[in-house]
Design a protein around this motif. Sequence first.
Motif, PDB file in Angstrom:
ATOM      1  N   ASP A 244       0.806  -1.212   0.000  1.00 47.50           N
ATOM      2  CA  ASP A 244       0.000   0.000   0.000  1.00 47.50           C
ATOM      3  C   ASP A 244       0.846   1.271   0.000  1.00 47.50           C
ATOM      4  N   TRP A 245       2.146   1.117  -0.091  1.00 50.20           N
ATOM      5  CA  TRP A 245       3.021   2.285  -0.239  1.00 50.20           C
ATOM      6  C   TRP A 245       2.992   2.797  -1.680  1.00 50.20           C
ATOM      7  N   PHE A 246       2.446   1.973  -2.568  1.00 53.48           N
ATOM      8  CA  PHE A 246       2.447   2.301  -4.000  1.00 53.48           C
ATOM      9  C   PHE A 246       1.041   2.086  -4.558  1.00 53.48           C
ATOM     10  N   TYR A 247       0.854   2.405  -5.823  1.00 54.04           N
ATOM     11  CA  TYR A 247      -0.439   2.203  -6.481  1.00 54.04           C
ATOM     12  C   TYR A 247      -0.341   0.938  -7.331  1.00 54.04           C
ATOM     13  N   ILE A 248      -0.551  -0.201  -6.679  1.00 55.41           N
ATOM     14  CA  ILE A 248      -0.349  -1.510  -7.306  1.00 55.41           C
ATOM     15  C   ILE A 248      -1.671  -2.058  -7.841  1.00 55.41           C
ATOM     16  N   ASN A 249      -1.607  -2.627  -9.038  1.00 57.13           N
ATOM     17  CA  ASN A 249      -2.769  -3.324  -9.598  1.00 57.13           C
ATOM     18  C   ASN A 249      -2.378  -4.783  -9.820  1.00 57.13           C
ATOM     19  N   PHE A 250      -2.775  -5.646  -8.879  1.00 57.56           N
ATOM     20  CA  PHE A 250      -2.422  -7.056  -8.979  1.00 57.56           C
ATOM     21  C   PHE A 250      -3.295  -7.805  -9.984  1.00 57.56           C
ATOM     22  N   ASN A 251      -4.303  -7.162 -10.524  1.00 58.13           N
ATOM     23  CA  ASN A 251      -5.137  -7.809 -11.544  1.00 58.13           C
ATOM     24  C   ASN A 251      -4.409  -7.956 -12.872  1.00 58.13           C
ATOM     25  N   ASP A 252      -3.367  -7.154 -13.081  1.00 58.96           N
ATOM     26  CA  ASP A 252      -2.606  -7.227 -14.338  1.00 58.96           C
ATOM     27  C   ASP A 252      -1.466  -8.232 -14.184  1.00 58.96           C
ATOM     28  N   SER A 253      -1.831  -9.493 -14.011  1.00 57.45           N
ATOM     29  CA  SER A 253      -0.822 -10.525 -13.744  1.00 57.45           C
ATOM     30  C   SER A 253       0.056 -10.807 -14.948  1.00 57.45           C
ATOM     31  N   TRP A 254      -0.342 -10.317 -16.117  1.00 60.49           N
ATOM     32  CA  TRP A 254       0.437 -10.527 -17.340  1.00 60.49           C
ATOM     33  C   TRP A 254       1.687  -9.639 -17.381  1.00 60.49           C
ATOM     34  N   ALA A 255       1.749  -8.625 -16.523  1.00 59.37           N
ATOM     35  CA  ALA A 255       2.831  -7.649 -16.583  1.00 59.37           C
ATOM     36  C   ALA A 255       4.159  -8.267 -16.159  1.00 59.37           C
ATOM     37  N   GLN A 256       5.237  -7.565 -16.451  1.00 60.36           N
ATOM     38  CA  GLN A 256       6.593  -8.049 -16.184  1.00 60.36           C
ATOM     39  C   GLN A 256       6.776  -8.485 -14.730  1.00 60.36           C
ATOM     40  N   ASP A 257       6.238  -7.709 -13.822  1.00 56.78           N
ATOM     41  CA  ASP A 257       6.413  -8.006 -12.399  1.00 56.78           C
ATOM     42  C   ASP A 257       5.262  -8.827 -11.824  1.00 56.78           C
ATOM     43  N   GLY A 258       4.306  -9.183 -12.656  1.00 52.63           N
ATOM     44  CA  GLY A 258       3.112  -9.847 -12.170  1.00 52.63           C
ATOM     45  C   GLY A 258       2.063  -8.864 -11.695  1.00 52.63           C
ATOM     46  N   PHE A 259       2.307  -7.586 -11.916  1.00 52.02           N
ATOM     47  CA  PHE A 259       1.358  -6.517 -11.576  1.00 52.02           C
ATOM     48  C   PHE A 259       1.815  -5.238 -12.292  1.00 52.02           C
ATOM     49  N   THR A 260       0.929  -4.277 -12.369  1.00 56.48           N
ATOM     50  CA  THR A 260       1.304  -2.947 -12.855  1.00 56.48           C
ATOM     51  C   THR A 260       1.225  -1.966 -11.691  1.00 56.48           C
ATOM     52  N   TYR A 261       1.762  -0.783 -11.918  1.00 54.23           N
ATOM     53  CA  TYR A 261       1.835   0.191 -10.822  1.00 54.23           C
ATOM     54  C   TYR A 261       1.844   1.608 -11.379  1.00 54.23           C
ATOM     55  N   GLY A 262       1.424   2.541 -10.531  1.00 53.65           N
ATOM     56  CA  GLY A 262       1.469   3.944 -10.899  1.00 53.65           C
ATOM     57  C   GLY A 262       2.906   4.420 -11.030  1.00 53.65           C
ATOM     58  N   ASN A 263       3.136   5.298 -12.005  1.00 50.51           N
ATOM     59  CA  ASN A 263       4.477   5.828 -12.209  1.00 50.51           C
ATOM     60  C   ASN A 263       4.391   7.326 -12.477  1.00 50.51           C
ATOM     61  N   TRP A 264       5.532   7.927 -12.770  1.00 46.35           N
ATOM     62  CA  TRP A 264       5.541   9.349 -13.092  1.00 46.35           C
ATOM     63  C   TRP A 264       5.567   9.532 -14.606  1.00 46.35           C
ATOM     64  N   GLU A 265       4.470  10.053 -15.125  1.00 44.41           N
ATOM     65  CA  GLU A 265       4.346  10.440 -16.538  1.00 44.41           C
ATOM     66  C   GLU A 265       4.791   9.336 -17.500  1.00 44.41           C
TER      67      GLU A 265
END
Length: 433
Positions: free
Chosen positions: A123-144
């Motif tokens: 919860d320190w980040f904006y993690i979306n664990f539903n995107d299990s196809w992504a490189q890390d097994g999740f996607t996340y909020g980033n800067w621009e």
Amino acid sequence: MEFNQIIYQIYPLGFCGAPKENDGVLQHRILHVCDWIGHMQKLGVTRVLFNPVFESDRHGYDTRDFTTLDCRLGTNEDFQKVCDALHTAGIGVILDGVFNHVGRGFPYFQDVIQRKWDSPYKDWFYINFNDSWAQDGFTYGNWEGHNELVKLNLQNPEVRNYLFSAVDSWIDTYRIDGIRLDVAYCLDRSFMRELSDRIHAAHPDLILIGEMIGGDYNVLLNEGGLDSVTNYECRKGLFSSMNDHNLFEIGYSLHRQFGPEPWCIYTGRHLLSFADNHDVDRLASALSDPRDLYLTYDLMTAMPGIPCIYYGSEWGLEGKRTAGSDDALRPYLEHPEWNALTDHIAALSAIRKNCSALTYGDYRQLVTANEQWAFSRTDGNGTLFFALNISDADAEIRCDVPEGTELLTGKKTDASMGIRLAGKSSVFIYHRF
């Protein structure tokens, strides 16, 4: 808070010649700054703004550790020596606070990569664990859109306390005099306000400067509780007004920002004035006519705001961004140089520091034309009249100026019948009450 300052900006990883990637090899490069302190004193600098110095993946804005100096620059003890030497020389320290995001190498983000939803830091980040196809097994909020910059959840109390603790350590360890908030326009407003309230309650003289590219600066000055923001609007006007021979552009911006009418938006505020920095082309590369370097620094000194000089630009160093790279803007410089332009900027710093109207005076536009311009700055001690001629031809500016002293030459002058200016020149005429 004292706003009569001359700030000198350094991008340490470039300035000190560090490798682009963090190679994990400890080198004491930050001590290189000590070799420049005499140069800064001669230039009239009162504060040094350091862009990121803490442990990062690559360029400093991808932080791994908020309290440990980047090993490519040295140790915390090395940086303490630098800050102590600067303070002994009468020069304060401003650090870059990168609080919107961290690098992928940030340990708590690495914990999320390893443990996914079982990580206590998810919860320190904006993690979306539903995107299990992504490189890390999740996607996340980033800067621009930059995946190497992982957005922090600044609404999380644990994240806030972590960052507040880091800032406390900077103040205790390095006795810093200010913080520049990177991409402040992205920061959670309540986080910024809490940071401001905490710092100003304990350290009322510590300045908080927010990076603001466009929009209404009052969002950060009022809602965020900041003391200053980067004046990008006038940075553009400084060079393009010279290149286009259209002083109406910068005149419009300054009057809109600082004029006396009720609709003027930053009257009485102290924005950060700059002609270039680590993110934009250097002034010497942005101007069409190199003679306008002198006039641009004259104008930056005379206008409302806190002047900030980017390392190397004081002697006319060139540098342009190229195809997504800022490397040409952030070079290693072995030693400072000194020439006629540097002499001129040092003289400007001296009159800036000794004439309170240039810091605290109001702003009143007197004459505006394509190639000529005059305005005044008045405080309780006197009035400063600034006049500028960017034409090659001599010009006369008609405005009522009482007897005073031209600050750069020290000569007495009576311009009650108008100000006569040679081509490519300016004057600072001060009338003391």
